[in-house]
Scaffold this active site. Structure first.
Site, PDB file in Angstrom:
ATOM      1  N   SER A  39     -38.878  36.971 -32.348  1.00 28.61           N
ATOM      2  CA  SER A  39     -37.428  37.068 -31.988  1.00 28.61           C
ATOM      3  C   SER A  39     -36.279  37.087 -33.142  1.00 28.61           C
ATOM      4  O   SER A  39     -35.298  37.501 -32.944  1.00 28.61           O
ATOM      5  CB  SER A  39     -37.041  35.903 -31.124  1.00 28.61           C
ATOM      6  OG  SER A  39     -36.975  34.908 -31.906  1.00 28.61           O
ATOM      7  N   LYS A  93     -33.138  30.038 -34.152  1.00 32.13           N
ATOM      8  CA  LYS A  93     -32.359  31.334 -33.929  1.00 32.13           C
ATOM      9  C   LYS A  93     -30.860  31.376 -34.878  1.00 32.13           C
ATOM     10  O   LYS A  93     -31.022  30.334 -35.875  1.00 32.13           O
ATOM     11  CB  LYS A  93     -31.511  31.396 -32.603  1.00 32.13           C
ATOM     12  CG  LYS A  93     -32.612  31.254 -31.537  1.00 32.13           C
ATOM     13  CD  LYS A  93     -33.271  32.504 -31.228  1.00 32.13           C
ATOM     14  CE  LYS A  93     -34.413  32.289 -29.919  1.00 32.13           C
ATOM     15  NZ  LYS A  93     -35.074  33.594 -29.981  1.00 32.13           N
TER      16      LYS A  93
END
Length: 230
Positions: A39, A93
């Protein structure tokens, strides 16, 4: 039995102190995590072991996430570790929206506080920084996303069904919006919402080492101790 335990402790006192010190350091100062997914490609690869600075933003009670004192604030563009608001899992993230920001996305393009990000396509990206073919064999495009002083690369997958647009939202006080750099292959704030500040547990700026899962788990020599290009 007790005598044997006491002797074992006495004979290995230095080692036990070392282990206890490492555990304390990991809990209070610098933790490390295995990157489990793609991701955050092209910046974090599957198999990376990253170092998270646990005192970048807060001083916490050792072995807990209880905040004693705030010492800094997350900034747009920081790569951070945090506990997922959905299930508590530790995630990595990029911070995209700060408290009070108005953020929207139109056909993959970010607009923050009315300012649209610029996108420059990278014509021949290094294949080793694209999502592995075993996971996604179709076309991938890499762009440099620029907004003010923020510049980093992202990956998009034109043939994949993904959430590429959302209406303008205001990031609440004490919250942050997180996005993965692999935009069409990331479970992030588009799905579980904003992240409370107290859930952010550290900032990631450097790797420990990395193992190449597609090459017999051999170490990626060039990523040992590497500083992340954020």
């Amino acid at each position: 039995m007790n005598i044997n335990v006491r002797k074992l402790v006495a004979d290995n006192k230095a080692f036990l102190f070392f282990v206890a010190g490492m555990i304390l350091m990991r809990s209070a100062f610098a933790d490390w995590y295995v990157v489990p997914s793609s991701s955050m490609y092209p910046h974090l690869l599957e198999g990376d072991r990253v170092i998270a600075n646990r005192i970048a933003y807060d001083i916490r009670v050792p072995f807990t996430d209880v905040i004693l004192k705030q010492v800094g604030e997350p900034q747009r563009g920081d790569i951070v570790t945090f506990s997922s608001p959905a299930d508590g899992l530790r995630l990595i993230k990029r911070v995209i929206g700060l408290p009070g920001d108005v953020v929207e996305m139109r056909d993959q393009k970010l607009i923050i506080n009315g300012q649209a990000a610029d996108y420059a396509q990278i014509d021949e990206p290094d294949p080793s920084f694209l999502t592995p073919k075993r996971e996604y064999p179709n076309q991938q495009l890499m762009y440099t996303e620029s907004l003010g002083s923020l510049h980093h690369n992202i990956i998009v997958m034109p043939e994949r069904s993904a959430l590429r647009s959302f209406d303008a939202v205001t990031v609440p006080a004490g919250h942050y919006m997180m996005l993965g750099d692999n935009r069409d292959n990331s479970n992030d704030s588009r799905f579980y919402g904003f992240v409370k500040r107290e859930l952010i547990t550290g900032r990631v700026k450097r790797l420990m080492f990395s193992l190449d899962y597609d090459n017999y788990y051999l170490p990626r020599i060039e990523r040992i101790g590497a500083k992340l290009d954020q």
